[in-house]
Each structure stands twice: as structure tokens, then as C-alpha cells.
Scaffold this motif. Structure first.
Motif, PDB file in Angstrom:
ATOM      1  N   GLY A 207       0.833  -1.193   0.000  1.00  0.00           N
ATOM      2  CA  GLY A 207       0.000   0.000   0.000  1.00  0.00           C
ATOM      3  C   GLY A 207       0.872   1.249   0.000  1.00  0.00           C
ATOM      4  N   ASP A 208       0.316   2.371   0.505  1.00  0.00           N
ATOM      5  CA  ASP A 208       1.080   3.628   0.503  1.00  0.00           C
ATOM      6  C   ASP A 208       1.696   3.945   1.856  1.00  0.00           C
ATOM      7  OD1 ASP A 208      -1.083   4.402   2.012  1.00  0.00           O
ATOM      8  OD2 ASP A 208      -1.863   5.857   0.566  1.00  0.00           O
ATOM      9  N   GLY A 209       1.516   3.044   2.838  1.00  0.00           N
ATOM     10  CA  GLY A 209       2.127   3.238   4.135  1.00  0.00           C
ATOM     11  C   GLY A 209       1.333   4.111   5.086  1.00  0.00           C
ATOM     12  N   THR A 210       0.241   4.692   4.602  1.00  0.00           N
ATOM     13  CA  THR A 210      -0.574   5.538   5.490  1.00  0.00           C
ATOM     14  C   THR A 210      -1.674   4.747   6.186  1.00  0.00           C
ATOM     15  OG1 THR A 210      -2.078   6.198   3.707  1.00  0.00           O
ATOM     16  CG2 THR A 210      -0.125   7.577   4.067  1.00  0.00           C
ATOM     17  N   GLN A 211      -1.794   3.457   5.864  1.00  0.00           N
ATOM     18  CA  GLN A 211      -2.778   2.628   6.548  1.00  0.00           C
ATOM     19  C   GLN A 211      -2.429   2.542   8.036  1.00  0.00           C
ATOM     20  OE1 GLN A 211      -0.689   1.609   4.150  1.00  0.00           O
ATOM     21  NE2 GLN A 211       0.122  -0.457   4.510  1.00  0.00           N
ATOM     22  N   THR A 212      -3.447   2.509   8.870  1.00  0.00           N
ATOM     23  CA  THR A 212      -3.220   2.531  10.324  1.00  0.00           C
ATOM     24  C   THR A 212      -3.631   1.219  10.968  1.00  0.00           C
ATOM     25  OG1 THR A 212      -5.404   3.465  10.829  1.00  0.00           O
ATOM     26  CG2 THR A 212      -3.595   5.027  10.408  1.00  0.00           C
ATOM     27  N   ARG A 213      -2.998   0.956  12.108  1.00  0.00           N
ATOM     28  CA  ARG A 213      -3.315  -0.230  12.893  1.00  0.00           C
ATOM     29  C   ARG A 213      -3.395   0.146  14.375  1.00  0.00           C
ATOM     30  NH1 ARG A 213      -4.550  -1.628   8.756  1.00  0.00           N
ATOM     31  NH2 ARG A 213      -3.938  -3.411   7.470  1.00  0.00           N
TER      32      ARG A 213
END
Length: 316
Positions: A207-213
Motif C-alpha cells: 500500500g502507501d504506508g498511510t494505513q493505520t493499525r
């Protein structure tokens, strides 16, 4: 009290066994099938401290082939953590392993405990059963998993529910949210990020790395899990165990860069196949039923994991 822990040599399972053995008058019986040969060395290391404890006994055996009647003799509580992990590896013909170890093995264990008098049967599930949700996710949210892995863990939940209704097995289901910390498996994101940055390797970012966990430090997760033992009014409940703070993948990498004093080289590849863009646990029920209050900040948790990596992995 005698407690059975399946998946005892794993990342979370070994931490759980160690914590249980810190309690008075607890004996732990561990089972682990060592189903992934690539993790054998890691699992052996996870067991080192446990095997030196006289109140810990270990069986290296596939749950589906174990003499569970003998192993379960005298057991008063079960923590079922064993299974096949991983979202991205659960597609195609590899899914058979998930059927075998997440569904069939769970059914075999449930059949075996029908003959036992348990106080608690704790089934460890995952936030992957929820799928894509917006905002904080409560346990009442309809599960819509995005991956075969999530489907297999949800099937395990349904099996537990069926056996509870029909055979009064005292099931409590815990849904873990993105657990990290010392001894994390080598295929998991934080381990890969720490290794890559320290060794000047290019990090593959999905992905673009802005996904959160909702990142959960392992000791917080363990405290919530252990609290189930003495908790009242939890039989039949499904409970989220999330972390102290959420962050994006790029936030995590920035923290690691600052902590180790090195810059990461990133390569963005593909999309988030089988994974939600964001996860966020509503832990209101865990606070109420388990007195669960995660205490470890992401930064402090990363310091612990980095120190563990340097201690155990740099010499490999």
C-alpha cells in the motif's frame, strides 16, 4: 491450577506461558506442533526459559494427532492460541494448511474438552475477522473478513460457539489487534522493519504506508488474556484486546529510524490484498469485564522489541 496452552512455543503463546507461571500454584502444559519448519529455531529459543521451570511441561505434537485425553487430565483452563498465521500466505493451495490447523485442529480440541470439567476455554481470535470497518470497532460489528486467514479464524469462533451452546464448554473469545514486541515472528512487519533498517536492506511496504493499525504491545495483550482466568460473567463473551495507540506504517518506520539512528530505504509494492486499511479496537468491554487498560506506548514498545532484536538476531 493446571492450564493448557496450545501454540506454547509461538510469539504470543510463549509470553503467555511465562506470565501464567509467575502466578502462584499454576502449572502449565504447553503444546506446539512446530508446523512451520522455518520457525523451529525461533520456537526453540522461545521455549528456553520455560523448559527450565519445573511447573511447565511441553508436548511437541500436532493437536490433531495428540493424545488429548491424557494431556487434558486435570486441566482446569485452556488457552487455544495454536494455528496457522498470516494473511498474505492464506490464498491458493496454501489455504489447506489454514483449514487443517485453524479449523480442523480447533474442532478436535473442542471434541476432546467435552469430557473435561473446565473453568474457562479461551479461544484466541483476531481483528482480521472484522474486515474493513470505519472508526472504533465493537464486538457487535458484523464480521466480514477480507482474507482466507480471517475466514479460518472466524470459523474457529463459530465452532467454539456451537460447542458452547450444545455442550456447555465455557468459551471466552479474545480478538487480538496487531500484537508486537520481543520475540515477534520474522515474517511480521515490525520485525522486518527493524531488521531491514539495521542491516541497510530495502523495506517492502504494501500500500502507501498511510494505513493505520491499533498496535498492541505483547505484555498488554497478555495481561488482558490472563485476566480472563479470574473474571466473572465472561463465559460466552467475545472481547477485543487492542493497544494504547494507533499509528500508520510510516509512523512506525519513523519511530524505528529515530530509535536506531538510521534511515530506511522504502519500496512501495502492490496493495493491501486481504487487509483492511485501518483497524481500531473499541476496548470498552475489556475495560469493564477484564479491567484491561493497555499501558505501553508505541515508542516504548518498539524500544523493547529493538533491544530484543539486537540481543538475539544480530548474531544470526
Amino acid at each position: 491450577m493446571k492450564i493448557l496452552v496450545t501454540g506454547a512455543a509461538g510469539f504470543i503463546g510463549s509470553h503467555l506461558c511465562e506470565r501464567l507461571l509467575q502466578l502462584n500454584n499454576i502449572e502449565v502444559i504447553g503444546i506446539d506442533g512446530f508446523i512451520n519448519p522455518l520457525l523451529n529455531q525461533t520456537k526453540q529459543r522461545n521455549l528456553q526459559e520455560l523448559l527450565s521451570n519445573p511447573r511447565f511441561k511441553f508436548h511437541q505434537v500436532d493437536l490433531r494427532e495428540a493424545d488429548l485425553k491424557t494431556i487434558l487430565d486435570g486441566i482446569e483452563a485452556v488457552y487455544h492460541l495454536s494455528g496457522m498465521p498470516g494473511v498474505r500466505t492464506s490464498w491458493g493451495t496454501d489455504f489447506q494448511g489454514y483449514v487443517d490447523h485453524n479449523i480442523s485442529a480447533t474442532q478436535v480440541l473442542l471434541e476432546a474438552v467435552r469430557e473435561s470439567s473446565l473453568e474457562k476455554f479461551v479461544y484466541v481470535s483476531t481483528s482480521s475477522v472484522y474486515g474493513e470497518k470505519i472508526g472504533k470497532v465493537t464486538e457487535e460489528s458484523v464480521p466480514t473478513p477480507l482474507s482466507p486467514y480471517g475466514v479460518s479464524k472466524l470459523a474457529g469462533e463459530y465452532l467454539c460457539n456451537v460447542y458452547q451452546v450444545n455442550y456447555n464448554i465455557p468459551v471466552v473469545t479474545l480478538r487480538y489487534f496487531t500484537v508486537y514486541g520481543p520475540r515477534q515472528r520474522s515474517d511480521m512487519a515490525f520485525h522486518r522493519f527493524i531488521k531491514g533498517i539495521l542491516n541497510d536492506e530495502t523495506l517492502q511496504i504494501y500500500g502507501d504506508g498511510t494505513q493505520t493499525r491499533d498496535f498492541t504491545f505483547v505484555s498488554d495483550c497478555i495481561e488482558g488474556s490472563v485476566a480472563v482466568l479470574k473474571a466473572e460473567n465472561v463465559i460466552g463473551e467475545t472481547i477485543n484486546l487492542g493497544g494504547k495507540e494507533r499509528a500508520s506504517v510510516l509512523d512506525v518506520i519513523k519511530h524505528i529510524e529515530e530509535l536506531v539512528g538510521k534511515k530506511a530505504t522504502l519500496k512501495f509494492v502492490g496493495g493491501l490484498i486481504g487487509e483492511p486499511r485501518d483497524t481500531w479496537a473499541d476496548i470498552s468491554k475489556a475495560k469493564e469485564l477484564l479491567d484491561y487498560y493497555p499501558a505501553t506506548s508505541l515508542r516504548n514498545g518498539l524500544i523493547c522489541q529493538i533491544n530484543d532484536f539486537v540481543k538475539f538476531y544480530q548474531t544470526e
